[in-house]
Design an enzyme around this catalytic site. Structure first.
Site: not given
Ligand code: AMO
Length: 433
Positions: A211, A219, A356
């Protein structure tokens, strides 16, 4: 290595060869103790200056802290030794000498800042606390894999180099792929969905997601470990049931197998969640957040939930809870809306008061509605042809979710910063090591 005995297995009256790192040298005058550490613990090695071979004693006294040594000797009972045994050595070999100036103190007596620790992870993970976190992480990953298997899910691995992103175009890392633009994948989302339409039906993946978020917070990571699940013939409530079971399985495995690690981390109140995780609708969530009076401005339908709001709600509701029935407009295109109310999404989040942990939902499996969703989100469905066309060949209804692995571990262990739960974090400042 020939016949190495772990320090934890050294039994009185045995002759052993132990190998490990010099944790400490305690020189008491006529007698000195070398404390040798390996992955199982530490053991005391006794050096009697006037009674033992001079050269042997000298080697033992001269060796620098954190050097790798191999010790051959007899194990004796010694009630005054920290582990009730000690080794009386017959040979000491310095296998790999460490410099006297270390960037951090693995014995933990001198605190080091997080950046110094991350720059020197090898030395940092010699520290008990740090090692305990990664032992626990390893236990969690094993436990979730086993739990997924018990639900009949097959482990898959999907490409991390992709032509298109899914979770929002601005957060993609571009790369050059044989002269063409490609990206690091943000989520296995589309691939795991493609597999529920295959003969596998129910799948999971534990792997990296990338990302390009600008956030620099305790976090967020720019490379995180996503624990993904997807099942054919599931709706969002069944997906939530599995999510809850997987999180509980991770806690149970840690409670069962990591008592020493929890003790090392000073956690004496580790609790496996035993109640069902509350499920609140988005509407209830904003009402309850508004009622806490913690926010300057009242939330209205359609707002994202601010962190302070989630925090306040967590205090009121419990450690893990789901938020369901989000406004359709703030959930991604691949999430299905409720059949009886298109303004409501089947998407859900699973929350911890600190952050989250999970996003998921039932997916749009109808071709026409799926293509429409792409357009509404400003994405060109043609670019996703490899994905959408499979929805023309018999795609069952399905649902799934993803947990952030580091967030799960950081919240489970009360770690202040998610970087504590990843060996080599990638963030705005950190690309190496
Ligand atoms: P989402 O983007 O909410 O959903 O990501 C899912 C979970 O991944 C973790 N997460 C992260 N942890 C640390 N750093 C980050 N930058 C980060 N981004 C995300 C979080 C988050 O809740 N495709 C959907 C999932 C689905 O619907 O199956 C998705 O990627 O804990």
């Amino acid at each position: 290595m020939d016949e190495r005995t772990y320090t934890a297995d050294a039994t009185p009256d045995d002759t052993v060869t132990v190998a490990g790192w010099v944790h400490e040298l305690r020189d008491l005058g006529g007698i000195a103790f070398l404390i040798v550490r390996d992955t199982t613990g530490k053991i005391q090695v006794k050096l009697e200056k006037d009674e033992m071979d001079e050269e042997l004693v000298e080697t033992g006294l001269d060796v620098t802290r954190e050097s790798v040594v191999k010790i051959v000797g007899d194990v004796k009972e010694e009630p005054r030794a920290p582990t009730d045994v000690e080794i009386v050595p017959t040979a000491i070999e310095v296998v790999a000498e460490a410099e006297t100036q270390l960037p951090l103190d693995p014995s933990g007596k001198v605190d080091a800042e997080l950046p110094t620790r991350l720059d020197n992870r090898t030395l940092d993970v010699r520290r008990g606390e740090s090692k305990a976190i990664f032992e626990i992480r390893s236990t969690v990953l094993r436990a979730v894999r086993e739990a997924f298997r018990s639900f009949g899910a097959s482990e898959i691995t999907t490409p991390k180099i992709v032509a298109t992103g899914t979770e929002g175009g601005t957060e993609l890392f571009p790369i050059t792929y044989f002269g063409e633009e490609a990206f690091m994948n943000q989520s296995p989302q589309l691939f795991k969905q493609l597999m529920v339409g295959s003969g596998l039906e129910r799948v999971f993946e534990v792997g990296p997601i990338f990302r390009a978020e600008e956030h620099n917070t305790p976090r967020h990571l720019n490379e995180a470990t996503s624990i993904d699940f997807e099942s054919a013939f599931f709706d969002h409530t069944e997906a939530m049931d599995v999510c809850e079971a997987i999180v509980k399985a991770a806690y149970e495995a840690v409670a069962e197998n990591c008592t020493d690690e929890l003790e090392t981390l000073g956690i004496d109140d580790f609790e496996v969640p035993d109640e069902a995780f509350p499920r609140l609708t988005y509407e209830e969530a904003i009402e309850r957040i508004n009622a806490t009076g913690e926010l300057d401005e009242q939330l209205v339908w359609g707002d994202d939930l601010p962190t302070e709001g989630e925090h306040a709600l967590g205090q009121a509701v419990g450690e893990h809870y789901f938020i369901t029935d989000w406004p359709a407009e703030i959930k991604p295109f691949y999430i299905k809306d409720h059949d009886d109310d298109e303004t409501l999404s089947t998407g859900f989040d699973m929350m911890h008061p600190r952050m989250e942990l999970v996003s998921g939902g039932q997916r749009e499996h109808r071709f026409d509605q799926l293509v429409e969703g792409f357009e509404q989100q400003g994405l060109d469905p043609e670019e996703f042809d490899y994905y959408t066309k499979m929805f023309k060949y018999g795609m069952p209804p399905h649902a799934g979710w993803a947990i952030g692995g580091e967030r799960l571990i950081a919240t489970m262990l009360g770690l202040d910063n998610i970087r504590e739960a990843v060996l080599f974090p990638r963030d705005r400042q950190r690309l190496s090591p």
